[in-house]
Design a protein around this motif. Structure first.
Motif, PDB file in Angstrom:
ATOM      1  N   ILE A 171       0.843  -1.204   0.000  1.00 13.49           N
ATOM      2  CA  ILE A 171       0.000   0.000   0.000  1.00 13.49           C
ATOM      3  C   ILE A 171       0.876   1.252   0.000  1.00 13.49           C
ATOM      4  CG2 ILE A 171      -1.651   1.344   1.416  1.00 13.49           C
ATOM      5  CD1 ILE A 171      -3.108  -1.289   1.970  1.00 13.49           C
ATOM      6  N   GLU A 172       2.001   1.158   0.717  1.00 12.58           N
ATOM      7  CA  GLU A 172       2.925   2.295   0.710  1.00 12.58           C
ATOM      8  C   GLU A 172       3.473   2.527  -0.709  1.00 12.58           C
ATOM      9  OE1 GLU A 172       6.191   1.885   3.489  1.00 12.58           O
ATOM     10  OE2 GLU A 172       7.097   3.759   2.750  1.00 12.58           O
ATOM     11  N   ALA A 173       3.786   1.406  -1.376  1.00  4.06           N
ATOM     12  CA  ALA A 173       4.297   1.525  -2.753  1.00  4.06           C
ATOM     13  C   ALA A 173       3.258   2.167  -3.667  1.00  4.06           C
ATOM     14  CB  ALA A 173       4.694   0.147  -3.281  1.00  4.06           C
ATOM     15  N   LEU A 174       1.994   1.801  -3.480  1.00  4.77           N
ATOM     16  CA  LEU A 174       0.906   2.411  -4.258  1.00  4.77           C
ATOM     17  C   LEU A 174       0.892   3.925  -4.064  1.00  4.77           C
ATOM     18  CD1 LEU A 174      -2.125   0.018  -3.498  1.00  4.77           C
ATOM     19  CD2 LEU A 174      -1.020   0.310  -5.716  1.00  4.77           C
ATOM     20  N   SER A 175       1.024   4.330  -2.789  1.00  8.48           N
ATOM     21  CA  SER A 175       0.912   5.769  -2.530  1.00  8.48           C
ATOM     22  C   SER A 175       2.138   6.528  -3.018  1.00  8.48           C
ATOM     23  CB  SER A 175       0.628   6.029  -1.047  1.00  8.48           C
ATOM     24  OG  SER A 175       1.645   5.471  -0.271  1.00  8.48           O
ATOM     25  N   LEU A 176       3.299   5.847  -3.041  1.00 10.11           N
ATOM     26  CA  LEU A 176       4.490   6.510  -3.587  1.00 10.11           C
ATOM     27  C   LEU A 176       4.321   6.765  -5.080  1.00 10.11           C
ATOM     28  CD1 LEU A 176       7.364   4.597  -1.716  1.00 10.11           C
ATOM     29  CD2 LEU A 176       6.623   6.965  -1.368  1.00 10.11           C
ATOM     30  N   GLY A 177       3.723   5.807  -5.768  1.00 11.29           N
ATOM     31  CA  GLY A 177       3.457   5.978  -7.197  1.00 11.29           C
ATOM     32  C   GLY A 177       2.492   7.122  -7.424  1.00 11.29           C
ATOM     33  N   LYS A 178       1.442   7.128  -6.634  1.00  8.31           N
ATOM     34  CA  LYS A 178       0.425   8.176  -6.713  1.00  8.31           C
ATOM     35  C   LYS A 178       1.048   9.557  -6.510  1.00  8.31           C
ATOM     36  CE  LYS A 178      -3.179   9.681  -3.490  1.00  8.31           C
ATOM     37  NZ  LYS A 178      -4.433  10.133  -4.062  1.00  8.31           N
ATOM     38  N   LEU A 179       1.949   9.643  -5.504  1.00  4.74           N
ATOM     39  CA  LEU A 179       2.604  10.900  -5.148  1.00  4.74           C
ATOM     40  C   LEU A 179       3.394  11.476  -6.326  1.00  4.74           C
ATOM     41  CD1 LEU A 179       2.530  12.220  -2.330  1.00  4.74           C
ATOM     42  CD2 LEU A 179       4.880  11.411  -2.005  1.00  4.74           C
ATOM     43  N   GLU A 180       4.055  10.571  -7.071  1.00  2.00           N
ATOM     44  CA  GLU A 180       4.854  11.009  -8.221  1.00  2.00           C
ATOM     45  C   GLU A 180       3.976  11.717  -9.257  1.00  2.00           C
ATOM     46  OE1 GLU A 180       8.303  10.712  -8.892  1.00  2.00           O
ATOM     47  OE2 GLU A 180       8.299  10.301  -6.722  1.00  2.00           O
ATOM     48  N   ILE A 181       2.794  11.149  -9.477  1.00  2.00           N
ATOM     49  CA  ILE A 181       1.877  11.745 -10.456  1.00  2.00           C
ATOM     50  C   ILE A 181       1.389  13.097  -9.955  1.00  2.00           C
ATOM     51  CG2 ILE A 181      -0.352  11.440 -11.644  1.00  2.00           C
ATOM     52  CD1 ILE A 181       1.747   9.498 -12.649  1.00  2.00           C
ATOM     53  N   GLU A 182       1.026  13.119  -8.671  1.00  3.40           N
ATOM     54  CA  GLU A 182       0.516  14.376  -8.095  1.00  3.40           C
ATOM     55  C   GLU A 182       1.559  15.485  -8.145  1.00  3.40           C
ATOM     56  OE1 GLU A 182      -0.874  13.304  -4.225  1.00  3.40           O
ATOM     57  OE2 GLU A 182      -2.880  12.761  -4.975  1.00  3.40           O
ATOM     58  N   LYS A 183       2.793  15.105  -7.736  1.00  2.00           N
ATOM     59  CA  LYS A 183       3.912  16.069  -7.699  1.00  2.00           C
ATOM     60  C   LYS A 183       4.087  16.744  -9.048  1.00  2.00           C
ATOM     61  CE  LYS A 183       7.730  13.983  -6.557  1.00  2.00           C
ATOM     62  NZ  LYS A 183       8.682  13.092  -5.857  1.00  2.00           N
ATOM     63  N   ASN A 184       3.917  15.961 -10.092  1.00  2.00           N
ATOM     64  CA  ASN A 184       4.187  16.464 -11.432  1.00  2.00           C
ATOM     65  C   ASN A 184       2.939  16.965 -12.138  1.00  2.00           C
ATOM     66  OD1 ASN A 184       7.173  15.834 -11.971  1.00  2.00           O
ATOM     67  ND2 ASN A 184       6.354  14.011 -10.952  1.00  2.00           N
ATOM     68  N   ASN A 185       1.819  16.925 -11.394  1.00  2.00           N
ATOM     69  CA  ASN A 185       0.552  17.424 -11.923  1.00  2.00           C
ATOM     70  C   ASN A 185       0.232  16.848 -13.295  1.00  2.00           C
ATOM     71  OD1 ASN A 185      -1.770  18.815 -11.724  1.00  2.00           O
ATOM     72  ND2 ASN A 185      -0.936  20.747 -12.534  1.00  2.00           N
ATOM     73  N   PHE A 186       0.236  15.532 -13.348  1.00  2.00           N
ATOM     74  CA  PHE A 186       0.087  14.791 -14.589  1.00  2.00           C
ATOM     75  C   PHE A 186      -1.305  14.209 -14.618  1.00  2.00           C
ATOM     76  CE2 PHE A 186       2.684  12.250 -17.646  1.00  2.00           C
ATOM     77  CZ  PHE A 186       3.532  13.277 -18.016  1.00  2.00           C
ATOM     78  N   HIS A 187      -2.086  14.501 -15.637  1.00  2.00           N
ATOM     79  CA  HIS A 187      -3.403  13.882 -15.671  1.00  2.00           C
ATOM     80  C   HIS A 187      -3.885  13.531 -17.062  1.00  2.00           C
ATOM     81  CE1 HIS A 187      -4.602  13.420 -11.609  1.00  2.00           C
ATOM     82  NE2 HIS A 187      -3.959  14.550 -11.336  1.00  2.00           N
ATOM     83  N   LEU A 188      -4.706  12.559 -17.116  1.00  2.00           N
ATOM     84  CA  LEU A 188      -5.167  12.050 -18.403  1.00  2.00           C
ATOM     85  C   LEU A 188      -6.655  12.232 -18.574  1.00  2.00           C
ATOM     86  CD1 LEU A 188      -3.829   8.536 -19.416  1.00  2.00           C
ATOM     87  CD2 LEU A 188      -4.070  10.544 -20.838  1.00  2.00           C
ATOM     88  N   GLY A 189      -7.299  12.710 -17.583  1.00  2.00           N
ATOM     89  CA  GLY A 189      -8.759  12.771 -17.613  1.00  2.00           C
ATOM     90  C   GLY A 189      -9.297  11.709 -16.690  1.00  2.00           C
ATOM     91  N   GLU A 190     -10.541  11.909 -16.298  1.00  2.00           N
ATOM     92  CA  GLU A 190     -11.107  11.042 -15.280  1.00  2.00           C
ATOM     93  C   GLU A 190     -11.857   9.871 -15.905  1.00  2.00           C
ATOM     94  OE1 GLU A 190     -13.941  11.561 -11.357  1.00  2.00           O
ATOM     95  OE2 GLU A 190     -13.133  13.318 -12.387  1.00  2.00           O
TER      96      GLU A 190
END
Lengths: 567, 288
Positions: A171-190
């Motif tokens: 679960i920690e690994a999941l959140s680390l991955g999530k954090l990387e996306i958030e940090k870089n403000n990367f999105h593809l649409g919902e």
């Protein structure tokens, strides 16, 4: 606007977590009620080698694995170079920055580097790189993290002392991955919310669906030899075809497999083998023997590419001629070719039923693209399954087993009615004969029995149109998707489909003969199905492809339009 | 033409060794029927392709079940029949071409499994039905229709081979000794595991070896066939090899392993050990 559909490809080296990421993400999405489909292609080696798996997630039924990528996850530089051009203009690339960096500025596609392995290591669980990837992807498409968390909790609750530890590091690994996306403000649409189907579902691939189907049809004996991509069926059977009166075994060759299952079929049992290209060729003579001796057996042929060793881990639909006419002499072997993973289950039951019904060999023609495809299907209701058993002889000794020009009851060794099951042309006792009248009689008898198989179901839609499309086997999904697009565009075209290729349902044959043109997309060079249809007097034309990969929907749309002169 | 079926149109040549083998098999099947009180239909005769395989159609008296398949594949068929229905008694009848040339690859796996069937091999060291070609047991330099200037291959030694592969019952006999042969076939059928009775069955048309086997005192020809002494320890594999090494055609049981479990016994044990899978639960295991 929310999106209904995402296509993501995971590419790298075998053993890097490519497959576990793709399948894990698909499974998590399926648990949430999304429709999913995976497509995998492996190198033919144990360790390493370039490998990729594609996962498509949708709010609607998934018909193909998707032409273009919304996301490419590149585990190494080679994977990036090979697959970057498959990414849509507005798609993104996530790459393993612990392994390589992208210097290439020419690409307009957004790319984000994440050190998969380093982040995994920081959780104390070096095997959690796939979780880093999944966490990142979920955030990329605004999928709630809770879906993946509950997936992880389910997956690793195994009743072992370190369960809690493994769950928390993942679960920690999941959140680390999530954090990387958030940090870089990367999105593809919902991704739009799922509408979970009201019925129960299972997640299964084609090989497993065939195996479960065989079990449901009360298979007794399975004998097989390892060969890609059919091996998983043998392994599945070795695990589960257990119990009183059951027999499963790995043979010493495909020749041994085929002859041994004929022996088992002769002794009164429902028997099956599975194989692919080269093994199927070795079974030719045996299939002829089962046809000649009128013994029920099922041969699963999971098609791969090319003649000889060919392409062991790629997909193709080039064994159709070989499946209908595998042997020398006059034969016409019943062939059932499922088009979806769900159909694999029902085709397997039907193949065993057919063998029992007409007393002879049946080829269940699958293909690599179906074998390895994971997808959600409605859970089969086994109470609704119809099981057929051969007509058996229950009289006294002195029985002429092969009397007359139609199906007759089959004696079971151990009980009265002894005869010789003879691969040489024979008289009604089963003794060898060369008399012309006997050969005529027995040949008629063998072909007459096929009539028992001509009343199966088929799909016929929009057939007021003069031109129709008719895919077969695993090309059904992509062709169906192309067909839907064409109908939405207003193109006037009909649809035919059946998994019962030989004999073809009689009514379908009549309908096909009425049409001006039947377009047959198929994965082989010679246009095998269309040429068979032409031999029936149907004006059929193929769209062929022989890349070792499934059809892309856009290519099909373009080709179909060309064939009906719209472009 | 056979006794059972006037339409059947195959005949052995006068004097063919296979007549004796057929008589012996008829006798052993009848003996077995009486001893086991099981009907003749409990027996399945699996035939190879060639003169010898036609035995299955020529059997007289009560008819056992028969399976006359394709060339070289009698053992795989026998495996499917025996493992599909282990209560059946399965007998293979095949010649040296069928069993030892095209079918050779199937002997080792069945020896390793100890498949519980009895193979009666009719060895005439020639392909008879296709008119006299060389076979794996033809002598080096032998002139045949396919070796007009002499066969440039050593002959194989089937008995040696069976022992090396680990066949658990190996016997050798000649076709003219019908009673002895019937007795050996009976012991082979009672044996738990893979039994081979290898029979010298001369071809009077292409390779008549009767004189060689039996000898001819007038012409001063010593017989190559010899009785295995009663003192021979049949459970001793080395002693069995010694017998083969003496040369000629030994008559009797060379080797018999009574301790080894047969394939169907081993599979049964496995089936008892592993819990059967319930279909509902199997489907359940794929739940999302």
């Amino acid at each position: 606007m929310k999106k209904n559909d995402f296509v993501m490809r995971f590419a790298g080296e075998g053993g890097q977590g490519v497959v576990t990421s793709a399948e894990g993400f698909a499974q998590a999405a399926a648990q949430e009620g999304y429709h999913i489909q995976t497509f995998a292609t492996f190198p033919s080696q144990i360790m390493g080698g370039p490998t990729w798996t594609q996962t498509r997630i949708s709010t609607n039924e998934v018909l193909s694995s998707g032409d273009e990528l919304d996301v490419l996850v590149a585990f190494n530089e080679e994977a990036y170079m090979t697959h970057k051009d498959a990414v849509k203009k507005d798609g993104v690339i996530i790459f393993n920055s612990g392994d390589f960096n992208i210097d290439d500025d020419s690409s307009s596609i957004k790319a984000l580097g994440i050190p998969f392995d380093e982040l995994a290591k920081s959780t104390g669980n070096t095997r959690a790189a796939n979780m880093v990837v999944m966490g990142a992807l979920a955030d990329l498409v605004n999928m709630p993290q809770s879906i993946l968390e509950s997936f992880v909790t389910n997956k690793f609750t195994r009743g072992r002392p370190n369960d809690a530890e493994i769950i928390s590091s993942n679960i920690e690994a999941l959140s680390l991955g999530k954090l990387e996306i958030e940090k870089n403000n990367f999105h593809l649409g919902e991704l739009a919310a799922s509408t979970p189907p009201k019925y129960e579902q299972i997640l299964i691939n084609g090989n497993a669906a065939i195996s479960v189907g065989a079990l449901a049809a009360e298979l007794d004996v399975f004998i097989g030899y390892p060969i890609s991509p059919a091996t998983p069926i043998l392994l599945w059977m070795e695990q589960r075809l257990i119990g009183n009166g059951k027999f499963v075994h790995q043979s010493s060759s495909e020749i041994e497999s085929i002859i041994a299952i004929i022996g088992a079929g002769y002794s009164g049992k429902k028997a099956m083998t599975s194989t692919a290209g080269p093994g199927f060729s070795l079974m030719s003579e045996g299939i002829g023997l089962a046809w000649m001796t009128e013994i029920p057996i099922v041969v699963v042929n999971v098609q791969r590419g090319g003649p000889a060793t060919g392409l062991p881990t790629k997909t193709e639909q080039s064994d159709l001629y070989a499946s209908i006419y595998p042997a020398h002499g006059d034969v016409s072997i019943p062939v059932i070719a499922p088009g979806t993973v769900e159909e694999c289950f029902y085709a397997s039951i039907k193949a065993i039923n057919w063998a029992e019904r007409y007393q002879g060999p049946v080829v269940l023609l699958s293909e690599h693209a179906l074998a390895e495809r994971q997808t959600n299907i409605p859970k089969p209701d086994i109470k609704k399954i119809k099981i057929e058993n051969r007509l058996t002889y229950t009289g006294e000794n002195g029985y002429k087993r092969y009397e007359g020009e139609k199906l007759s009851p089959m004696p079971i060794p151990g009980k009265p009615g002894s005869y010789v099951a003879n691969g040489s042309e024979h008289d009604d006792w089963g003794d060898t004969t060369h008399l012309p009248q006997r050969h005529i009689e027995m040949t008629n008898r063998r072909f007459n029995k096929l009539k028992l198989l001509e009343n199966e179901e088929y799909e016929s839609i929009n057939n007021h149109n003069e031109i129709s499309i008719m895919p077969w086997g695993g090309s059904k999904g992509p062709v169906q998707e192309a067909y839907k697009n064409l109908i939405e565009e207003g193109v006037e075209i009909g649809w035919f489909y059946t998994m019962f290729l030989n004999p073809l349902p009689k009514k379908l044959l009549d309908e096909l003969k009425e049409k001006k043109l039947i377009i047959v997309p198929e994965l082989n060079y010679r246009g095998q199905w269309s040429s068979i249809l032409r031999s029936y007097g149907i004006n059929a034309k193929s769209i062929t492809q022989y890349t070792g990969l499934p059809f892309k929907v856009n290519y099909l749309i373009e080709q179909i339009k060309k064939n009906i002169n719209l472009e | 033409m056979s006794v059972n079926n006037p339409e059947y149109d195959f005949k052995w040549c006068p004097g063919c060794g296979d007549f004796g083998v057929r008589r012996a098999l008829e006798k052993s099947l009848t003996d077995r029927k009486i001893a086991t009180e099981l009907p003749m239909e409990n027996n399945v005769v699996v035939a190879g392709i060639g003169c010898s395989g036609n035995l299955v159609h020529l059997l007289e008296g009560d008819r056992p079940y028969g399976f006359h398949g394709v060339h070289g594949r009698s053992l795989p068929a026998a495996m499917g029949i025996k493992m599909g229905s282990p209560d059946l008694n399965v007998i293979v009848v095949a010649g040296d071409g069928d069993f030892l040339s095209i079918g050779m690859e199937h002997i080792a796996p069945q020896a390793a499994r100890n498949l519980n069937v009895t193979a009666v091999i009719m060895d005439n060291a020639v392909y008879g039905l296709t008119k006299g070609q060389s076979s794996p047991t033809s002598e080096f330099d032998m002139i045949t229709s396919s070796t007009p200037y002499g066969k440039q291959e050593e002959k194989i030694n089937p008995l040696k081979l069976y022992l090396e592969y680990g066949v658990s019952f190996v016997a050798s006999m000649m076709s003219s000794k019908i009673k002895d042969l019937a007795n050996l076939i009976n012991i082979g059928m009672d044996h738990k595991g893979f039994s081979i009775v290898h029979v010298q069955s001369p071809c009077t048309t292409y390779n008549d070896t009767y004189q060689l086997l039996k000898g001819n005192k007038k012409l001063g020809i010593a017989p190559i066939a010899w009785e295995i002494p009663e003192a021979h320890d049949k459970s001793d594999i080395n002693a069995a090899h010694d017998i083969v090494d003496k040369g000629g055609v030994p008559l009797g049981i060379l080797f018999e392993d009574k301790l080894r479990a047969s394939f169907d016994e081993n599979i049964n044990k496995l089936n008892e050990k592993v819990k059967p899978r319930n279909l509902d639960k199997v489907i359940e295991s794929f739940s999302i």
